[in-house]
Design a protein around this motif. Sequence first.
Motif, PDB file in Angstrom:
ATOM      1  N   ASP A 165       0.832  -1.217   0.000  1.00 20.72           N
ATOM      2  CA  ASP A 165       0.000   0.000   0.000  1.00 20.72           C
ATOM      3  C   ASP A 165       0.864   1.263   0.000  1.00 20.72           C
ATOM      4  N   ASP A 166       2.123   1.124  -0.452  1.00 21.51           N
ATOM      5  CA  ASP A 166       3.049   2.257  -0.543  1.00 21.51           C
ATOM      6  C   ASP A 166       3.264   2.930   0.815  1.00 21.51           C
ATOM      7  N   GLY A 167       3.228   2.107   1.850  1.00 24.40           N
ATOM      8  CA  GLY A 167       3.548   2.622   3.182  1.00 24.40           C
ATOM      9  C   GLY A 167       2.453   3.435   3.836  1.00 24.40           C
ATOM     10  N   GLU A 168       1.195   3.287   3.366  1.00 26.81           N
ATOM     11  CA  GLU A 168       0.099   4.054   3.969  1.00 26.81           C
ATOM     12  C   GLU A 168      -0.113   3.666   5.432  1.00 26.81           C
ATOM     13  N   VAL A 169      -0.061   2.377   5.714  1.00 27.30           N
ATOM     14  CA  VAL A 169      -0.252   1.870   7.078  1.00 27.30           C
ATOM     15  C   VAL A 169       1.003   1.105   7.475  1.00 27.30           C
ATOM     16  N   CYS A 170       1.571   1.470   8.619  1.00 31.55           N
ATOM     17  CA  CYS A 170       2.766   0.794   9.145  1.00 31.55           C
ATOM     18  C   CYS A 170       2.428   0.183  10.494  1.00 31.55           C
ATOM     19  N   ILE A 171       2.669  -1.118  10.639  1.00 33.09           N
ATOM     20  CA  ILE A 171       2.440  -1.823  11.903  1.00 33.09           C
ATOM     21  C   ILE A 171       3.795  -2.168  12.504  1.00 33.09           C
ATOM     22  N   TRP A 172       4.045  -1.663  13.695  1.00 32.54           N
ATOM     23  CA  TRP A 172       5.265  -1.966  14.434  1.00 32.54           C
ATOM     24  C   TRP A 172       4.900  -2.840  15.632  1.00 32.54           C
ATOM     25  N   ALA A 173       5.467  -4.038  15.674  1.00 27.40           N
ATOM     26  CA  ALA A 173       5.173  -4.974  16.766  1.00 27.40           C
ATOM     27  C   ALA A 173       6.440  -5.265  17.548  1.00 27.40           C
ATOM     28  N   LEU A 174       6.288  -5.417  18.855  1.00 23.70           N
ATOM     29  CA  LEU A 174       7.434  -5.710  19.721  1.00 23.70           C
ATOM     30  C   LEU A 174       7.204  -7.040  20.419  1.00 23.70           C
ATOM     31  N   GLY A 175       7.999  -8.046  20.042  1.00 23.14           N
ATOM     32  CA  GLY A 175       8.022  -9.283  20.805  1.00 23.14           C
ATOM     33  C   GLY A 175       7.188 -10.410  20.250  1.00 23.14           C
ATOM     34  N   GLY A 176       7.496 -11.616  20.778  1.00 24.50           N
ATOM     35  CA  GLY A 176       6.894 -12.844  20.286  1.00 24.50           C
ATOM     36  C   GLY A 176       5.410 -12.956  20.530  1.00 24.50           C
ATOM     37  N   ALA A 177       4.881 -12.335  21.589  1.00 21.22           N
ATOM     38  CA  ALA A 177       3.443 -12.398  21.833  1.00 21.22           C
ATOM     39  C   ALA A 177       2.692 -11.386  20.981  1.00 21.22           C
ATOM     40  N   ALA A 178       3.339 -10.267  20.661  1.00 21.33           N
ATOM     41  CA  ALA A 178       2.695  -9.228  19.862  1.00 21.33           C
ATOM     42  C   ALA A 178       2.715  -9.551  18.372  1.00 21.33           C
ATOM     43  N   MET A 179       3.730 -10.290  17.930  1.00 21.82           N
ATOM     44  CA  MET A 179       3.901 -10.520  16.495  1.00 21.82           C
ATOM     45  C   MET A 179       2.734 -11.287  15.861  1.00 21.82           C
ATOM     46  N   PRO A 180       2.228 -12.370  16.466  1.00 24.85           N
ATOM     47  CA  PRO A 180       1.065 -13.036  15.854  1.00 24.85           C
ATOM     48  C   PRO A 180      -0.153 -12.123  15.750  1.00 24.85           C
ATOM     49  N   VAL A 181      -0.351 -11.265  16.739  1.00 27.43           N
ATOM     50  CA  VAL A 181      -1.461 -10.314  16.705  1.00 27.43           C
ATOM     51  C   VAL A 181      -1.280  -9.351  15.535  1.00 27.43           C
ATOM     52  N   ALA A 182      -0.038  -8.873  15.359  1.00 25.35           N
ATOM     53  CA  ALA A 182       0.247  -7.933  14.278  1.00 25.35           C
ATOM     54  C   ALA A 182       0.069  -8.585  12.912  1.00 25.35           C
ATOM     55  N   LYS A 183       0.499  -9.833  12.777  1.00 22.59           N
ATOM     56  CA  LYS A 183       0.356 -10.532  11.491  1.00 22.59           C
ATOM     57  C   LYS A 183      -1.114 -10.770  11.159  1.00 22.59           C
ATOM     58  N   THR A 184      -1.898 -11.133  12.173  1.00 24.10           N
ATOM     59  CA  THR A 184      -3.335 -11.329  11.953  1.00 24.10           C
ATOM     60  C   THR A 184      -3.986 -10.023  11.534  1.00 24.10           C
ATOM     61  N   LEU A 185      -3.585  -8.935  12.183  1.00 15.78           N
ATOM     62  CA  LEU A 185      -4.123  -7.616  11.828  1.00 15.78           C
ATOM     63  C   LEU A 185      -3.731  -7.242  10.400  1.00 15.78           C
ATOM     64  N   ALA A 186      -2.486  -7.478  10.021  1.00 20.94           N
ATOM     65  CA  ALA A 186      -2.036  -7.135   8.667  1.00 20.94           C
ATOM     66  C   ALA A 186      -2.832  -7.893   7.624  1.00 20.94           C
ATOM     67  N   ALA A 187      -3.066  -9.190   7.868  1.00 20.94           N
ATOM     68  CA  ALA A 187      -3.840  -9.986   6.919  1.00 20.94           C
ATOM     69  C   ALA A 187      -5.274  -9.482   6.822  1.00 20.94           C
ATOM     70  N   ARG A 188      -5.853  -9.106   7.938  1.00 15.86           N
ATOM     71  CA  ARG A 188      -7.236  -8.596   7.959  1.00 15.86           C
ATOM     72  C   ARG A 188      -7.326  -7.265   7.195  1.00 15.86           C
ATOM     73  N   LEU A 189      -6.347  -6.394   7.399  1.00 12.91           N
ATOM     74  CA  LEU A 189      -6.363  -5.112   6.695  1.00 12.91           C
ATOM     75  C   LEU A 189      -6.229  -5.312   5.187  1.00 12.91           C
ATOM     76  N   ALA A 190      -5.377  -6.268   4.790  1.00 11.23           N
ATOM     77  CA  ALA A 190      -5.222  -6.537   3.359  1.00 11.23           C
ATOM     78  C   ALA A 190      -6.543  -7.010   2.746  1.00 11.23           C
ATOM     79  N   ARG A 191      -7.253  -7.887   3.472  1.00  6.10           N
ATOM     80  CA  ARG A 191      -8.545  -8.378   2.960  1.00  6.10           C
ATOM     81  C   ARG A 191      -9.556  -7.243   2.855  1.00  6.10           C
ATOM     82  N   GLU A 192      -9.627  -6.419   3.875  1.00  5.32           N
ATOM     83  CA  GLU A 192     -10.624  -5.356   3.926  1.00  5.32           C
ATOM     84  C   GLU A 192     -10.320  -4.234   2.939  1.00  5.32           C
ATOM     85  N   ARG A 193      -9.066  -4.155   2.461  1.00  6.41           N
ATOM     86  CA  ARG A 193      -8.647  -3.030   1.603  1.00  6.41           C
ATOM     87  C   ARG A 193      -8.258  -3.500   0.210  1.00  6.41           C
TER      88      ARG A 193
END
Length: 633
Positions: free
Chosen positions: A502-530
């Motif tokens: 998306d040319d850097g429109e949305v940037c997700i910064w995640a810190l740590g092993g517990a946050a990373m799966p949440v961030a990846k799930t969010l990224a996939a959801r945003l891609a589907r919705e957009r």
Amino acid sequence: MLEKISGPDDVKKLPSEKLPELARELRERIIGVTSKNGGHVGPNLGVVELTIALHRVFSTPRDSIVFDVSHQCYAHKLLTGRNGEAFDALRKTGGVSGFCSRRESPHDAFGCGHAGTALSAALGIAAARDLSGGDGHVVAVVGDAAITNGATLEALNNIAAHTKRLIVVLNDNEWSIDRNVGAVAEYLNKLIMTPVYNEATRGMRKFFEKIPGGAHLIRAGSAWKQEKKNVLSLGSSPLFENFKLRYLGPADGHDLGALISYLEFAKKADRPILLHVRTTKGKGLPAAIANPEKFHGCAPFDPATGELRLAKKNAPAWQECFGKTLVKLARADEKIVGITAAMPSGTSLNLLKQALPKQYFDVGIAEGHAVIFAAGLASKGFKPCVAIYSSFMQRAADMVMHDVCLQNLPVVFCLDRAGLSPQDGATHHGLYDMAMLRALPNLVIMQPKDEDELADMMATAFALGAPALIRYPRGEAAGVPVKDVPATLPVGRAEVLDAGTDDGEVCIWALGGAAMPVAKTLAARLARERGGRAPTLVNARFCKPIDAELLAEQAKRARLFVTVENHALAGGFGSAVLETLSDAGIGVPVVRIGWPDVFVGHASNAADLRERHGLSDEAIAARVLGALARQAR
């Protein structure tokens, strides 16, 4: 019998001969529930008779009973109106807490989940009673390991100066979680095992049994017994007498008659009393007696065999990965040493103990001492690694500042359980360490996305020559292979995992092993919705120093930043991102995903807690999509 007890008054009404049956039922109930839910099995089974005796002699909530750590409060809960469905769900969503909680019951005089708090709290309650002219009794139930804690020793030093009416019950089972260490543990053992003392006990007992009223004197812990200890045990004035507490015991912690007599005697005393009680950790469950460390706090188990009912592991636990890496690094560098505060198995430092015992230290329940001890080692060229649960590290924040960071000493802090400890609840969640320590100069703070990066961060930390902190969560790691030789990372540099589409429109910064799966799930959801437009995904790695260069570069073209962390929002990683962007004069909107400004309670699992606090995957996606929609307007 237990089903008919709705409170301590019902315990007092029972005939004395029925009390052993009540003890048996309490143990059956505790074993039945913990075998399904897990919990602190051994400590609670060990104090059943003691708890019955306390409620037989004292009247809560008018009298206050303060349990240190409250690893041993299950019988207390059952006798104070919390039996039934609430106890069936012990440590689970909707059930009672595994620790004492003032919010849960007026019979819980003081809430705690960390060792060393009971004596100071009980003394404060006693002083409040004295100031207000009350007449209630105050009892502190303290484990023998907690006596080594600095706060406990500070309280001992103040008792005689502040009150004449306080009862300290020293529950001595020779174990905290691992076997106790240090001079106080040795002292208590000598007090029990001294041959001259025990021979005198037998001879004097026979003499007093022959005189009128002698049996009562023996049960009640009378003056002859105190003076005999002074002369025959360990010198002219035992440890607790030096603190001006009258010492009684040691008493058999499973003899209800003796316990009640001792407590009745202590209740009438005109000076502070310390009653030394000997108990068997895990009594009533052979497997727990045979394996006290395993059954201190454990997963569900088969009560017949003692086998734990563990879920199938897909990957090793984070602390196991830490322990194996530390052994590898310590083999290569004899200056590396490991330090634990009575948690060798919980932190996996037991692996270092087994492999390289000369490079391993257990200081007992003394986190503050552990940190200063490490600073002393570091000042002479060693490379200490202090492995402590995040929630316990809170107790040593001053030492991290004053003794390590101020002197820029190369101490490595490895914070286990950084994030949620769902079934333990508020006292054990590691949600505040970054906020407490991020402001300290010289300290590097990092968190890995997986176990291979954990090994790299450990190698980086030991190579720094400065204070460093690595935090990682409870539970399974990511399950990725670990390199034979860890690499050192560029300090303060993040890792772009996915540049997005998306040319850097949305940037997700995640810190740590517990946050990373949440961030990846969010990224996939945003891609589907957009319509397939995927956001940029960054593994932050460092909270301090943060990658300000990459942040500024991405922020120049971003419409929205999202930060994801397994930490409180106040003062955490998201706050660090906001501060960095503000300092750079960049006003890009930031959505911070993390834990709100409340004390998060206990639940069956992390998913229930996330749902409760608006952190489910659906709720997070809705927040981010809503923020994007507002930007479009």
